[in-house]
Design a protein around this motif. Structure first.
Motif, mmCIF file in Angstrom:
data_model
loop_
_atom_site.group_PDB
_atom_site.id
_atom_site.type_symbol
_atom_site.label_atom_id
_atom_site.label_comp_id
_atom_site.label_asym_id
_atom_site.label_seq_id
_atom_site.Cartn_x
_atom_site.Cartn_y
_atom_site.Cartn_z
ATOM 1 N N GLN A 100 18.764 -68.151 -22.508
ATOM 2 C CA GLN A 100 18.112 -69.256 -23.148
ATOM 3 C C GLN A 100 16.878 -68.353 -23.177
ATOM 4 O O GLN A 100 16.002 -69.386 -23.853
ATOM 5 N N HIS A 101 16.045 -68.047 -22.229
ATOM 6 C CA HIS A 101 14.383 -67.717 -22.368
ATOM 7 C C HIS A 101 13.976 -66.557 -22.925
ATOM 8 O O HIS A 101 12.730 -66.304 -22.653
ATOM 9 N N ARG A 102 14.682 -65.597 -23.089
ATOM 10 C CA ARG A 102 14.202 -64.770 -23.146
ATOM 11 C C ARG A 102 12.827 -64.381 -24.097
ATOM 12 O O ARG A 102 12.392 -62.783 -23.821
ATOM 13 N N LEU A 105 9.849 -64.508 -21.685
ATOM 14 C CA LEU A 105 9.692 -63.789 -20.850
ATOM 15 C C LEU A 105 9.376 -62.513 -21.122
ATOM 16 O O LEU A 105 9.354 -62.118 -21.976
ATOM 17 N N PRO A 106 8.641 -61.561 -19.838
ATOM 18 C CA PRO A 106 8.303 -60.732 -20.215
ATOM 19 C C PRO A 106 9.888 -59.410 -20.300
ATOM 20 O O PRO A 106 10.836 -59.828 -20.073
ATOM 21 N N LEU A 107 9.249 -58.527 -20.166
ATOM 22 C CA LEU A 107 10.572 -57.103 -20.556
ATOM 23 C C LEU A 107 10.242 -55.792 -19.948
ATOM 24 O O LEU A 107 8.583 -55.881 -20.636
ATOM 25 N N PRO A 108 10.118 -55.554 -19.021
ATOM 26 C CA PRO A 108 11.269 -56.505 -18.187
ATOM 27 C C PRO A 108 10.833 -57.106 -17.575
ATOM 28 O O PRO A 108 10.031 -57.599 -16.992
ATOM 29 N N TYR A 109 12.274 -57.718 -16.378
ATOM 30 C CA TYR A 109 11.858 -59.753 -16.357
ATOM 31 C C TYR A 109 12.196 -59.054 -14.685
ATOM 32 O O TYR A 109 13.505 -58.907 -14.557
ATOM 33 N N ARG A 110 11.191 -59.239 -14.102
ATOM 34 C CA ARG A 110 11.293 -58.787 -12.414
ATOM 35 C C ARG A 110 11.620 -60.403 -12.322
ATOM 36 O O ARG A 110 10.321 -61.195 -12.287
ATOM 37 N N ARG A 111 12.729 -60.759 -11.127
ATOM 38 C CA ARG A 111 12.673 -62.235 -10.384
ATOM 39 C C ARG A 111 13.256 -62.540 -9.326
ATOM 40 O O ARG A 111 14.247 -61.626 -9.416
ATOM 41 N N TYR A 112 12.735 -63.376 -8.298
ATOM 42 C CA TYR A 112 13.502 -63.837 -7.410
ATOM 43 C C TYR A 112 14.421 -65.037 -6.994
ATOM 44 O O TYR A 112 13.277 -65.691 -8.080
ATOM 45 N N ALA A 136 17.184 -60.619 -5.949
ATOM 46 C CA ALA A 136 15.862 -59.976 -6.250
ATOM 47 C C ALA A 136 16.338 -59.513 -7.449
ATOM 48 O O ALA A 136 17.573 -58.468 -7.221
ATOM 49 N N ASP A 137 16.272 -59.176 -9.209
ATOM 50 C CA ASP A 137 16.882 -58.389 -10.065
ATOM 51 C C ASP A 137 15.867 -58.745 -11.043
ATOM 52 O O ASP A 137 14.573 -59.267 -11.207
ATOM 53 N N THR A 138 15.758 -57.254 -12.047
ATOM 54 C CA THR A 138 14.841 -56.752 -12.919
ATOM 55 C C THR A 138 16.083 -56.805 -13.713
ATOM 56 O O THR A 138 17.246 -55.194 -13.621
ATOM 57 N N VAL A 139 15.805 -57.355 -15.117
ATOM 58 C CA VAL A 139 16.851 -57.260 -16.351
ATOM 59 C C VAL A 139 15.404 -56.488 -17.092
ATOM 60 O O VAL A 139 14.280 -57.223 -17.719
ATOM 61 N N GLY A 140 16.406 -55.735 -17.948
ATOM 62 C CA GLY A 140 16.176 -55.387 -18.937
ATOM 63 C C GLY A 140 15.156 -53.622 -19.409
ATOM 64 O O GLY A 140 14.689 -53.244 -19.217
ATOM 65 N N ALA A 141 15.270 -53.127 -17.709
ATOM 66 C CA ALA A 141 14.955 -52.357 -17.900
ATOM 67 C C ALA A 141 16.327 -50.604 -17.449
ATOM 68 O O ALA A 141 16.906 -51.032 -16.285
ATOM 69 N N VAL A 356 23.740 -60.059 -19.719
ATOM 70 C CA VAL A 356 23.349 -61.352 -21.010
ATOM 71 C C VAL A 356 24.422 -61.048 -21.897
ATOM 72 O O VAL A 356 24.368 -62.115 -22.646
ATOM 73 N N LYS A 357 25.305 -59.999 -22.520
ATOM 74 C CA LYS A 357 25.872 -59.704 -23.999
ATOM 75 C C LYS A 357 26.613 -60.953 -24.073
ATOM 76 O O LYS A 357 26.755 -60.987 -24.956
ATOM 77 N N ARG A 358 27.526 -61.797 -22.228
ATOM 78 C CA ARG A 358 27.727 -62.651 -23.350
ATOM 79 C C ARG A 358 27.549 -63.735 -24.017
ATOM 80 O O ARG A 358 28.125 -64.621 -24.856
ATOM 81 N N PHE A 359 26.323 -63.742 -23.629
ATOM 82 C CA PHE A 359 25.734 -64.621 -24.689
ATOM 83 C C PHE A 359 25.060 -64.203 -26.225
ATOM 84 O O PHE A 359 25.210 -65.285 -26.850
ATOM 85 N N THR A 360 24.882 -63.402 -25.708
ATOM 86 C CA THR A 360 23.512 -62.835 -26.773
ATOM 87 C C THR A 360 24.353 -61.506 -28.392
ATOM 88 O O THR A 360 23.754 -61.259 -28.367
ATOM 89 N N GLY A 361 24.935 -61.840 -27.502
ATOM 90 C CA GLY A 361 26.046 -59.891 -27.861
ATOM 91 C C GLY A 361 25.473 -58.626 -28.245
ATOM 92 O O GLY A 361 25.855 -57.508 -28.507
ATOM 93 N N GLN A 362 23.682 -58.491 -27.517
ATOM 94 C CA GLN A 362 23.713 -57.927 -27.117
ATOM 95 C C GLN A 362 23.227 -57.076 -25.599
ATOM 96 O O GLN A 362 22.868 -57.811 -24.553
ATOM 97 N N ALA A 363 23.551 -56.009 -25.026
ATOM 98 C CA ALA A 363 23.627 -55.167 -24.405
ATOM 99 C C ALA A 363 22.016 -55.349 -23.387
ATOM 100 O O ALA A 363 21.428 -54.567 -24.061
ATOM 101 N N VAL A 364 21.758 -56.058 -22.614
ATOM 102 C CA VAL A 364 20.526 -55.966 -22.094
ATOM 103 C C VAL A 364 20.533 -55.229 -20.677
ATOM 104 O O VAL A 364 21.907 -56.081 -19.240
ATOM 105 N N PRO A 365 20.659 -54.155 -19.767
ATOM 106 C CA PRO A 365 20.573 -53.463 -18.194
ATOM 107 C C PRO A 365 20.341 -54.095 -17.484
ATOM 108 O O PRO A 365 18.981 -54.886 -17.615
ATOM 109 N N ALA A 366 20.518 -54.669 -16.224
ATOM 110 C CA ALA A 366 20.355 -55.394 -15.116
ATOM 111 C C ALA A 366 20.004 -54.681 -13.665
ATOM 112 O O ALA A 366 21.571 -53.932 -13.762
ATOM 113 N N THR A 367 19.822 -54.629 -12.596
ATOM 114 C CA THR A 367 20.573 -54.000 -11.536
ATOM 115 C C THR A 367 19.689 -55.023 -10.150
ATOM 116 O O THR A 367 18.206 -55.974 -11.042
#
Lengths: 505, 505
Positions: A100-102, A105-112, A136-141, A356-367
């Motif tokens: 929703q907010h990509r 948001l910064p890329l990568p996005y580190r959030r807790y 805690a997750d890092t999205v986009g790395a 995130v792929k379900r929403f946008t169709g683009q694969a976004v790595p996350a850990t």
């Protein structure tokens, strides 16, 4: 008087599977979460608090077109008939928030994120339908440097909240290595099968799941047990026969090689894994990733006393797509039957690249990683790192209800000196009730000022902690030598109370 | 491949009326709540976290026998068809908790609670269906000393979180005084009515409500406006005629006397109120209570600069049964149209003695206060007491992706020194993207170590805050005099970064 018509009284109880938390249960958890957030923040992670309510569609476990969602979440319909539900974890909302907010948001996005989640499950002893998670997750790395960072942060976090080094270990494994192993096992099927249909019958997703589930029993049944369970089956100690997966011994070997590849050093483990995955491309990629993670952690000084590559970590391998981590507390506790056992896992996580792929169709790595808040709290209590006996307030008793202002003034002085204090606000007629109240509150000190004391400009200060100790079994001499009640001038209220509090702290 | 069948993508959005909170929005609120809890704790209040989900029966707003609860709460049915709902405030759950656990709780029971509540209302601009509340209540204390304590605590709390003395005022009123006034007004009806039926027609609960609602407009329309509205009616500035309550001028006088009884001192106000309530027993009781509260607060040093008796506080008088309090921030802000106005109310509360009775049949006195968390946060931001520009992390850039371990080691050193820091985990190919990332993160400092620097044993440290300032409009001289980038030996990483951070803090 229709309004006053007698209605049955409502029952005063939480819904089934819910509970309330009192005093120290609340403050100790809040303090632990604050300490965890400190570490996460230092690592550059930003706080996120998503709404507790999501659309069922966004949560994704349920189809929006069913009339009543399945069990698993608490769901209901909004006025426009769309389904809403309470979040069941903090990962699904992260996917929705990121999609929703990509753009903002910064890329990568580190959030807790930390907070309650809800599960519509059958409650059981110690199993609640509302509980805390802390993620805690890092999205986009895409880089496994992100996974290594999560492991280092988890180590720092455990030590920061009070788990000493040596009392925990973080184990790292990689789903890709297992995929390589499964490729090899499957290859043997292909090589020995005479036709396609037989291959399909022998090897499907069910077989992979069965291998995974069996490998997860390595801790419990050991190498020979896993061998039997991967093959024809096994008779357990009760004499019951457990059906095996039905692999050939040729197929079993790679799995065993994988599970037993942990060496004395990371180098040795990695070399063993390389042998186990052989020529498998995905398997080799997985080993390379583990080697990178090991190298990055070593460069930051995280040795094998904190984080190890351990291929026997299988839990989570089914769910994640790359590196997987688990934090285990290694000290022993006594279980409910008085037997010694290791405390066990308090945190787990890994890489899941389709978030995130379900929403946008683009694969976004996350850990990311999730900490079991209640288990970690229990561990800290076990280690005596939290004093559960939180200090009750100093209680100023009421000897003369017309002089409430005097007593309030005393309490006010104590509070301004930073001392937790309160005046007794119940019916003051029975002094015994006031002392019982102080006892129930866990008060360290009671203050008394009757008419006589008032006239003489003094107050009585009772040391309730010492009083309780003496009451437990002091001799007459001790009673005389160590009085637990002091008469001091009114002006010395704060000083004397502080002196007693310092004595017991 | 039925599994991969194309399904429409779910929409990435919160349900209507819900929102997410990011970074400082989360941490600033958490910090404010922590500070509030500190004061509450010092006053002897214990934390309580009740479950977010209650039975509809316990919440009490809705009948358990209706098939679908009315709007107002989010409710759904459990497997056994019983209705559950999200709590809509923290007071209804307190009543349930107290009734359920009363044998294990001290009496009086002082508790505080903070957390989200949910309302199933039409969302609007700035109106959300999930928001925070922060309450403190004393259950089981009949004495108005409990009310006085709540007022003192509210004053301490506002100052502790950063509202300076003089920027707020706590006003105290009492429902019982109003009841006395209504008694007098009603008495005039009785005296002038010829028969019972006419009396009933003239005076019912609706009349009391109407008087209350009208009195609440005192701030807006002034004394003469209230006079008109209590009588025949009033033409407002737009020319529209607003129907009045229809009281006689004899009946209007006591209400006006009540509303205008605030004097220069508490004594004066209390004397005016005594005159206003005349012989009414309940009214006199109310004035006595206010006098007690004033006396208790004075004894603790809470003067009229912090807490005042103010009969014009009408909000809440309908709901509560005794003393009522309201905290208002008195400094001016500019509204959305640029006009000056007072910030207004951030907290309210009072005594409600029928809290637990629904469950147990026994009346249990209770008094408490609720702080409007979001409004208080907004006020603190307005006063500059919270630096919303929370510090971003130091960003270590990646110049050579094969040397990730070197960069992670730098970050690790910074973190161990307590400095918020991170390595860039995105694709490092484009250096410009890394600097854009640092900018988006609000990073104060960027660290750069290319191959050349590595060979020479140095690093580049960019002061991004100064850089941004210079970029805004520095002269050539300033650029030369105040370089925003420094080359230092690798060993001086932490020292130099800290120096720059200190410069800007």
């Amino acid at each position: 008087m229709a309004k006053d018509k007698k209605q049955p009284r409502p029952k005063a109880q939480t819904p089934k599977g819910f509970r309330d938390y009192f005093g120290p249960e609340v403050t100790e958890r809040a303090e632990m979460l604050r300490q965890i957030a400190e570490v996460y923040h230092r690592y550059g992670f930003d706080a996120l608090e998503s709404s507790a309510v999501e659309t069922v569609e966004a949560l994704g476990k349920f189809l929006p077109d069913v009339d009543r969602p399945n069990e698993g979440v608490f769901a209901w319909q909004d006025e426009d008939d769309s389904w809403m539900a309470l979040r069941y974890d903090l990962t699904a909302p992260l996917a929705r928030v990121y999609a929703q907010h990509r753009n903002d948001l910064p890329l990568p996005y580190r959030r807790y994120a930390m907070g309650p989640v809800w599960r519509n499950e059958k409650p059981g002893p110690g199993r609640y339908r509302q509980f805390y998670q802390c993620d805690a997750d890092t999205v986009g790395a895409a880089s496994v440097a992100a996974d290594a960072e999560i492991c280092a942060m988890l180590s720092d976090t455990l030590e920061h909240v009070g788990i000493p080094r040596g009392d925990y270990i973080i184990r790292v494994n990689n789903r890709k290595v297992l995929n390589g192993i499964l490729e090899i096992v499957g290859g043997f099927v292909a090589a020995t099968s005479e036709d396609e249909s037989k291959l399909a019958a022998l090897w499907d997703a069910g077989t992979e799941d069965a291998i995974l589930r069996t490998a997860d029993k390595f801790d419990k049944v050991g190498e020979s047990g896993v061998r039997e369970l991967l093959g024809e089956g096994r008779r357990d100690s009760s004499g019951a026969f457990i059906e095996g997966v039905g692999l050939s011994s040729q197929q079993i070997e790679p799995v065993i090689a994988f599970l037993t590849s942990k060496g004395d050093t990371a180098e040795e483990t990695l070399a063993n894994l390389r042998t186990a995955v052989g020529e498998s491309k995905i398997g080799t990629e997985g080993v390379d990733e583990l080697a990178q993670i090991a190298g990055l952690l070593e460069a930051q000084g995280y040795g094998a006393d904190r984080i190890v590559i351990d291929p026997s970590v299988v839990r989570g391998l089914g769910y994640y797509t790359g590196p997987v981590f688990e934090a285990e507390l290694t000290f022993e506790i006594l279980d409910e039957k008085g037997r010694k056992r290791q405390f066990g896992s308090v945190s787990g996580g890994g890489r899941y690249d389709d978030l995130v792929k379900r929403f946008t169709g683009q694969a976004v790595p996350a850990t990311g990683v999730s900490i079991g808040v209640d288990r970690l709290l229990a561990a800290l209590r076990e280690k005596g790192r939290i004093s559960s006996a939180a200090q009750g307030p100093v209680v100023v008793t009421v000897m003369d209800r017309d002089r409430m202002a005097d007593y309030q003034a005393m309490v006010s002085e104590l509070r301004q000196a930073g001392i937790r204090a309160e005046v007794y606000l119940g019916n003051p007629k029975n002094f015994g009730n006031q002392m019982k109240y102080a006892d129930r509150r866990g008060s360290p000190v009671a203050v008394i000022e009757g008419g006589d004391e008032k006239d003489r400009g003094v107050i009585q200060i009772k040391d309730l902690i010492l009083g309780a100790k003496l009451a437990e079994g002091a001799s007459l001499e001790e009673w005389k030598e160590r009085p637990s009640q002091y008469e001091v001038p009114r002006s010395e209220l704060v000083a004397k109370v502080r002196e007693i509090l310092d004595l017991h702290s």
